[in-house]
Design a protein around this motif. Structure first.
Motif, mmCIF file in Angstrom:
data_model
loop_
_atom_site.group_PDB
_atom_site.id
_atom_site.type_symbol
_atom_site.label_atom_id
_atom_site.label_comp_id
_atom_site.label_asym_id
_atom_site.label_seq_id
_atom_site.Cartn_x
_atom_site.Cartn_y
_atom_site.Cartn_z
ATOM 1 N N ALA A 181 0.822 -1.213 0.000
ATOM 2 C CA ALA A 181 0.000 0.000 0.000
ATOM 3 C C ALA A 181 0.854 1.261 0.000
ATOM 4 O O ALA A 181 0.455 2.295 -0.537
ATOM 5 N N SER A 182 2.027 1.186 0.608
ATOM 6 C CA SER A 182 2.902 2.359 0.664
ATOM 7 C C SER A 182 4.356 1.920 0.513
ATOM 8 O O SER A 182 4.934 1.320 1.434
ATOM 9 N N PRO A 183 4.934 2.174 -0.656
ATOM 10 C CA PRO A 183 4.316 2.823 -1.820
ATOM 11 C C PRO A 183 3.291 1.906 -2.489
ATOM 12 O O PRO A 183 3.352 0.685 -2.344
ATOM 13 N N ALA A 184 2.363 2.500 -3.227
ATOM 14 C CA ALA A 184 1.326 1.730 -3.906
ATOM 15 C C ALA A 184 1.945 1.001 -5.098
ATOM 16 O O ALA A 184 2.411 1.640 -6.049
ATOM 17 N N MET A 185 1.962 -0.321 -5.031
ATOM 18 C CA MET A 185 2.557 -1.082 -6.134
ATOM 19 C C MET A 185 2.011 -2.506 -6.131
ATOM 20 O O MET A 185 1.516 -3.019 -5.124
ATOM 21 N N ALA A 186 2.092 -3.127 -7.306
ATOM 22 C CA ALA A 186 1.726 -4.540 -7.457
ATOM 23 C C ALA A 186 2.530 -5.097 -8.623
ATOM 24 O O ALA A 186 2.667 -4.435 -9.665
ATOM 25 N N ASN A 187 3.054 -6.294 -8.444
ATOM 26 C CA ASN A 187 3.800 -6.965 -9.508
ATOM 27 C C ASN A 187 3.339 -8.413 -9.611
ATOM 28 O O ASN A 187 3.275 -9.129 -8.607
ATOM 29 N N LEU A 188 3.015 -8.818 -10.829
ATOM 30 C CA LEU A 188 2.584 -10.191 -11.091
ATOM 31 C C LEU A 188 3.454 -10.775 -12.192
ATOM 32 O O LEU A 188 3.674 -10.128 -13.228
ATOM 33 N N HIS A 189 3.929 -11.989 -11.965
ATOM 34 C CA HIS A 189 4.765 -12.670 -12.965
ATOM 35 C C HIS A 189 4.311 -14.121 -13.087
ATOM 36 O O HIS A 189 4.181 -14.837 -12.091
ATOM 37 N N LEU A 190 4.020 -14.532 -14.323
ATOM 38 C CA LEU A 190 3.654 -15.913 -14.610
ATOM 39 C C LEU A 190 4.521 -16.400 -15.755
ATOM 40 O O LEU A 190 4.586 -15.767 -16.812
ATOM 41 N N SER A 191 5.204 -17.503 -15.547
ATOM 42 C CA SER A 191 5.992 -18.086 -16.623
ATOM 43 C C SER A 191 5.995 -19.597 -16.457
ATOM 44 O O SER A 191 5.896 -20.120 -15.343
ATOM 45 N N GLU A 192 6.040 -20.288 -17.569
ATOM 46 C CA GLU A 192 6.154 -21.732 -17.526
ATOM 47 C C GLU A 192 7.104 -22.181 -18.605
ATOM 48 O O GLU A 192 7.276 -21.538 -19.634
ATOM 49 N N LYS A 193 7.752 -23.292 -18.322
ATOM 50 C CA LYS A 193 8.710 -23.845 -19.271
ATOM 51 C C LYS A 193 8.681 -25.353 -19.123
ATOM 52 O O LYS A 193 8.690 -25.885 -18.005
ATOM 53 N N ALA A 194 8.627 -26.050 -20.257
ATOM 54 C CA ALA A 194 8.633 -27.513 -20.226
ATOM 55 C C ALA A 194 9.349 -28.031 -21.459
ATOM 56 O O ALA A 194 9.122 -27.546 -22.570
ATOM 57 N N ASP A 195 10.213 -29.016 -21.252
ATOM 58 C CA ASP A 195 10.866 -29.678 -22.375
ATOM 59 C C ASP A 195 9.926 -30.724 -22.952
ATOM 60 O O ASP A 195 9.366 -31.559 -22.213
ATOM 61 N N ILE A 196 9.746 -30.685 -24.279
ATOM 62 C CA ILE A 196 8.904 -31.632 -24.994
ATOM 63 C C ILE A 196 9.792 -32.428 -25.950
ATOM 64 O O ILE A 196 10.483 -31.841 -26.794
ATOM 65 N N TYR A 197 9.787 -33.743 -25.812
ATOM 66 C CA TYR A 197 10.627 -34.612 -26.622
ATOM 67 C C TYR A 197 9.800 -35.300 -27.708
ATOM 68 O O TYR A 197 8.603 -35.538 -27.536
ATOM 69 N N SER A 198 10.471 -35.636 -28.814
ATOM 70 C CA SER A 198 9.797 -36.299 -29.921
ATOM 71 C C SER A 198 10.822 -36.983 -30.819
ATOM 72 O O SER A 198 12.020 -36.634 -30.798
ATOM 73 N N SER A 199 10.345 -37.944 -31.598
ATOM 74 C CA SER A 199 11.180 -38.513 -32.658
ATOM 75 C C SER A 199 11.119 -37.672 -33.920
ATOM 76 O O SER A 199 11.807 -37.971 -34.900
ATOM 77 N N PHE A 200 10.284 -36.623 -33.899
ATOM 78 C CA PHE A 200 10.099 -35.755 -35.056
ATOM 79 C C PHE A 200 10.532 -34.337 -34.685
ATOM 80 O O PHE A 200 10.259 -33.875 -33.567
ATOM 81 N N LEU A 201 11.153 -33.645 -35.605
ATOM 82 C CA LEU A 201 11.504 -32.244 -35.405
ATOM 83 C C LEU A 201 10.241 -31.420 -35.617
ATOM 84 O O LEU A 201 9.741 -31.299 -36.736
ATOM 85 N N LEU A 202 9.695 -30.851 -34.552
ATOM 86 C CA LEU A 202 8.349 -30.299 -34.577
ATOM 87 C C LEU A 202 8.227 -28.993 -35.348
ATOM 88 O O LEU A 202 7.126 -28.552 -35.636
#
Length: 388
Positions: A181-202
């Motif tokens: 509230a003092s100082p008035a501020m808000a911070n939001l952070h959303l991030s995701e990361k995942a390794d995806i494997y395949s026999s094919f180059l996607l």
């Protein structure tokens, strides 16, 4: 009460096509001989199940009527899908039959922390902090190719398999929120990361499948008119995923105020599949046991079926079914309980069989309770074939 009465009436209209199929939730590949062709047959089938726990059926009905969604009614931020598609041909020579096949199968599951759900629907208190980091996605999709060898009621099925989408352990969903509230501020952070494997180059249509990519396995069992059991995915050699990419999602929001000077900045949301590269990861299939039993009571055919995934605690499914043959038309009903997901799956279907051509279609109502009307989840199965 009205829902229960409607459900009972619906069941009374169904005359308890045979719900047993060679591929799918209760795989028994000896059932490739399930159709009454004399010499040659071809079959194609597909299954799709979607379970979403975000909104109830009533919430989605309200959305269709009013065009608005009440975020306060969010239950869980989770989605579960099961998908199967197959094609096979069968040649019968007396008691011997050979059936080459292809089979796409697997699941994609997404689950977001309940703390993020609470953040979305609960009043935000100044000074409250959120700091979450956990896994959020499971993908497990394979492509199989093999041949079913039937000798009487016994069968064995050697096959090769490739991973199409497989999520690795290197993943996280990170969510942070701070405010004051003092100082008035808000911070939001959303991030995701995942390794995806395949026999094919996607990210490219040109790729090379190497011999090391193929895993090798076999299944065997018995399939009769009244009883069947199969032991599936007995692995000889694991498959190898030789490509890796990274699934990314990002969203940032910041707010600050000092007197009349207010600053707000938003970045995202954005979702990308990036960082395509060669890699090496062995991917195995999980062995399973499936079984079914059928009996007759007057003009009805009744039965039960089940599956147990070896080495996975509480990963089993069980179901009951009933059908009757009315000349060329066979309506049926089945009910399955998927224990690992805590889901009841009601299947309402029918089969038409003209000998040289047949179709088998059913729709699925998926719910966490016995009533098929409580949740807004669904599925569909389509199967057709022809032969001589």
């Amino acid at each position: 009460m009205r829902k229960i009465v409607l459900f009972i009436l619906l069941l009374s209209l169904i005359s308890f096509s045979n719900p047993l199929t060679p591929f799918g939730l209760y795989t028994n590949q000896g059932l490739v001989l399930n159709e009454g062709f004399f010499f040659l047959g071809v079959n194609f089938s597909g299954d799709f199940l979607l379970n979403q726990d975000i909104f109830s059926a009533e919430d989605l009905n309200d959305f269709l009527e009013t065009g608005t969604i009440n975020l306060n009614n969010i239950n869980k931020l989770s989605l579960n899908t099961i998908l199967n598609a197959s094609g096979f041909g069968t040649i019968k020579l007396g008691n011997f039959a050979i059936s080459p096949y292809i089979y796409l199968n697997g699941n994609i599951d997404l689950k977001i922390s309940d703390q993020i759900k609470d953040f979305l629907i609960d009043p935000i208190t100044i000074g409250t902090e959120y700091n979450i980091s956990e896994k959020f996605i499971v993908t497990n999709v394979f492509f199989d190719a093999g041949v079913v060898l039937n000798l009487g009621k016994f069968f064995i099925t050697p096959c090769v398999f490739l991973p199409i989408l497989y999520s690795g352990e290197n993943q996280y969903l990170e969510f942070t929120y701070t405010s004051s509230a003092s100082p008035a501020m808000a911070n939001l952070h959303l991030s995701e990361k995942a390794d995806i494997y395949s026999s094919f180059l996607l990210d490219n249509d040109s790729y090379e499948i190497k011999g090391e990519n193929f895993g090798m396995a076999f299944s065997f069992g018995i399939s009769t008119d009244s009883f069947g059991i199969a032991i599936n995915n007995i692995q000889i050699k694991p498959s190898v995923a030789t490509y890796k990419s990274t699934l990314n999602l990002g969203f940032d929001f910041s707010y600050s105020a000092q007197a009349t000077d207010i600053t707000a900045d938003v970045s995202g949301p954005n979702a990308t599949l990036t960082n395509f590269q060669e890699d090496y990861m062995e991917v195995s299939k999980t062995p399973e046991i499936t079984a079914y039993y059928k009996t007759s009571i007057f003009f009805l055919k009744l039965g039960a079926r089940g599956k147990y995934t070896i080495g996975k605690k509480d990963n089993w499914d069980i179901g009951v079914f009933g059908y009757t043959n009315l000349l060329f038309f066979t309506p049926y009903y089945s009910l399955d309980y998927l224990n690992s997901n805590g889901l009841f799956v009601h299947n309402f279907g029918f089969k038409t069989d003209l000998r040289v051509f047949y179709t088998n279609i059913n729709v699925k109502s998926i719910s966490h309770t016995f009533s098929p009307f409580d949740d807004a989840s669904f599925g569909i199965s389509v199967n057709f074939g022809f032969g001589i």
